[in-house]
Write an enzyme that holds these catalytic residues in place. Structure first.
Site, PDB file in Angstrom:
ATOM      1  N   LYS B  54       1.131  -0.942   0.463  1.00  0.00           N
ATOM      2  CA  LYS B  54       0.025  -0.323  -0.244  1.00  0.00           C
ATOM      3  C   LYS B  54       1.061   1.296   0.199  1.00  0.00           C
ATOM      4  O   LYS B  54       0.599   2.112  -0.832  1.00  0.00           O
ATOM      5  CB  LYS B  54      -1.149  -0.567   1.182  1.00  0.00           C
ATOM      6  CG  LYS B  54      -2.045  -0.504   1.435  1.00  0.00           C
ATOM      7  CD  LYS B  54      -2.910  -0.767   1.726  1.00  0.00           C
ATOM      8  CE  LYS B  54      -3.960  -2.226   2.480  1.00  0.00           C
ATOM      9  NZ  LYS B  54      -4.408  -2.781   3.569  1.00  0.00           N
ATOM     10  N   GLN B  98      -3.849  -1.545   9.500  1.00  0.00           N
ATOM     11  CA  GLN B  98      -3.623  -3.161   8.872  1.00  0.00           C
ATOM     12  C   GLN B  98      -4.375  -3.779  10.052  1.00  0.00           C
ATOM     13  O   GLN B  98      -4.572  -3.567  11.321  1.00  0.00           O
ATOM     14  CB  GLN B  98      -2.545  -3.300   8.969  1.00  0.00           C
ATOM     15  CG  GLN B  98      -2.209  -4.196   8.217  1.00  0.00           C
ATOM     16  CD  GLN B  98      -3.184  -4.768   6.658  1.00  0.00           C
ATOM     17  OE1 GLN B  98      -3.218  -3.252   5.519  1.00  0.00           O
ATOM     18  NE2 GLN B  98      -3.678  -5.296   6.201  1.00  0.00           N
ATOM     19  N   ASP B 121     -10.070   3.840   4.947  1.00  0.00           N
ATOM     20  CA  ASP B 121      -9.917   2.695   4.902  1.00  0.00           C
ATOM     21  C   ASP B 121     -11.877   1.866   5.040  1.00  0.00           C
ATOM     22  O   ASP B 121     -12.262   1.259   4.818  1.00  0.00           O
ATOM     23  CB  ASP B 121      -9.282   1.862   5.565  1.00  0.00           C
ATOM     24  CG  ASP B 121      -9.153   0.136   4.995  1.00  0.00           C
ATOM     25  OD1 ASP B 121      -8.832   0.320   3.778  1.00  0.00           O
ATOM     26  OD2 ASP B 121      -8.492  -0.601   6.511  1.00  0.00           O
TER      27      ASP B 121
END
Lengths: 282, 282
Positions: B54, B98, B121
């Site tokens: 990413k 994450q 996200d």
């Protein structure tokens, strides 16, 4: 064969008796009853009736209520300000904003001004996510009430096919998520669904929640299915064609006397629960 | 007949080119690039790989990134504190935690510590409700990426039957809600679904999102259906039995090269959007 009627009035009466006992205990320990603030904007006669009914049920179980009535000209900013004030008021345990609000008001902004720990009607996005993710929080009252009614009649949900007709933010979507959290295989239908009859025919449990009189036809009901009618249209007509559905269903809710009483019962129970948490008892 | 392959890599490349242009424009106007903070807790090698990937994609489109790596022993309170700090830091535009985090950490509490306007996200309950209710906000990246891919291939959704296999908070549930918001008739399946084959057979659009290799068998796919495989299991194996599904489907995503690239593309686009809003440009 005719379906067994799911008697919401009777199930709600038991639930209200439990809430009344809880409220007595709370009042004895805290020195004041739980308090629900009801907020009504504008002159809609049905909304006035609903609020009056909720306040009268509060009184019957010993919950105090505070009534705020605002003119139809109230702005979003004024309503948000009032709800924020009630959210910060230690003498208020739960807040109910009667909807619909007048068209010029941003209803979502108003809902979001209710503190999640006082959102006993389950209308905030936080409450919605709590229902979806199984987090602590309050359920929207009609969806939560429907689940209680299904439980009272021992309706098995895991692995069964549930079909929800309607997708509103405080009824269709939350009831679908609650059924999913209970391990049903859930289908959401709505006005754009291509063949509603075919989808309803697959359902072990049907929840009709659109507000269109007798939209769900009796002949669509799978024999033995459980039919929950959350519609309430003028003339005591639900969203399900009751007379014919009743001939095929295994269990069915009446209108009125099915989902409606459960909705109020859950509102009062959640108000008692909010009061306990606010007083540090829970 | 063999299905047309939905080339996520190619669609994502176009999307990334657009984001790169947006980022150039932002950097010229604001005097700094958009910044994504990535937070990684513990030593999971796959998570390290994802975060590295990413960050490298960020660099390629001109987005700056700030990397925070925390030991596996990090407590919930420490993680929440860090995420709250990043939420308040004006030099950070977007935050990616994450997942999965180590088992002893309350992942939901951590997600909720991310300010909604930096939740690029799409993991907060606020973002979830935004997806459900069509409010402004960020989508979970994989669900949002799936919708983009369907749009890139002009897949019609209104009134079509969509079946989502899986119900996780950041994949199955949000993709179901996004499909519902686009007027599909949506069914959610999961491990408790009684006859998954039968349900999948009804689907015009199937989204497999469970993380079980080839759980969805090719013979279950309705001829001509659209098959989206969001699974990514060891050995480049998806949640769909690809070889046989491909013989029946009309459109199908490959694994890899289908949903994966779209997920990253959406993350970067949402980071650019967050930066624009944070700088007062949007």
């Amino acid at each position: 064969m005719s379906a067994l009627i799911m008697d919401g009035t009777s199930v709600a009466t038991s639930a209200l008796a439990e809430t009344a006992e809880r409220v007595r205990d709370f009042t004895a320990r805290v020195g004041r009853p739980p308090v629900l603030a009801t907020v009504l904007v504008g002159d809609d006669p049905a909304s006035h009736t609903y609020v009056r009914m909720k306040r009268s049920r509060c009184a019957r179980v010993g919950i105090g209520s505070r009534s705020v009535e605002l003119p139809a000209t109230t702005t979003t900013a004024e309503l948000v300000g009032l709800l924020a004030e009630l959210s910060g008021d230690p003498a208020v345990d739960g807040i109910l904003l009667q909807h619909p609000v007048p068209g010029h008001v941003d209803e979502r902004a108003a809902f979001e001004a209710i503190a999640p720990h006082k959102d006993v009607d389950g209308v905030t996005t936080r409450s919605f996510a709590a229902m979806a993710f199984g987090l602590p929080g309050f359920a929207s009252c009609t969806p939560g009430g429907i689940l209680r009614l299904l439980d009272a009649y021992d309706v098995p949900l895991p692995g069964r096919r549930a079909v929800v007709v309607g997708r509103s933010p405080i009824l269709g979507k939350p009831v679908a998520l609650l059924l999913l959290a209970r391990d049903a295989t859930v289908t959401c239908c709505h006005s754009k669904t291509a063949d509603l009859a075919e989808v309803v025919r697959e359902a072990d449990v049907v929840v009709a929640a659109v507000g269109r009189p007798e939209l769900v036809r009796g002949e669509w009901v799978k024999p033995g299915a459980v039919v929950v009618d959350a519609g309430y249209n003028p003339g005591n007509v639900g969203d399900v064609e009751h007379a014919t559905a009743r001939e095929r269903a295994g269990l069915i809710t009446p209108v009125p006397g099915g989902v409606g009483p459960m909705t109020i019962a859950l509102l009062l129970e959640q108000t008692a629960r909010a009061a306990e948490a606010n007083a540090g008892l829970a």
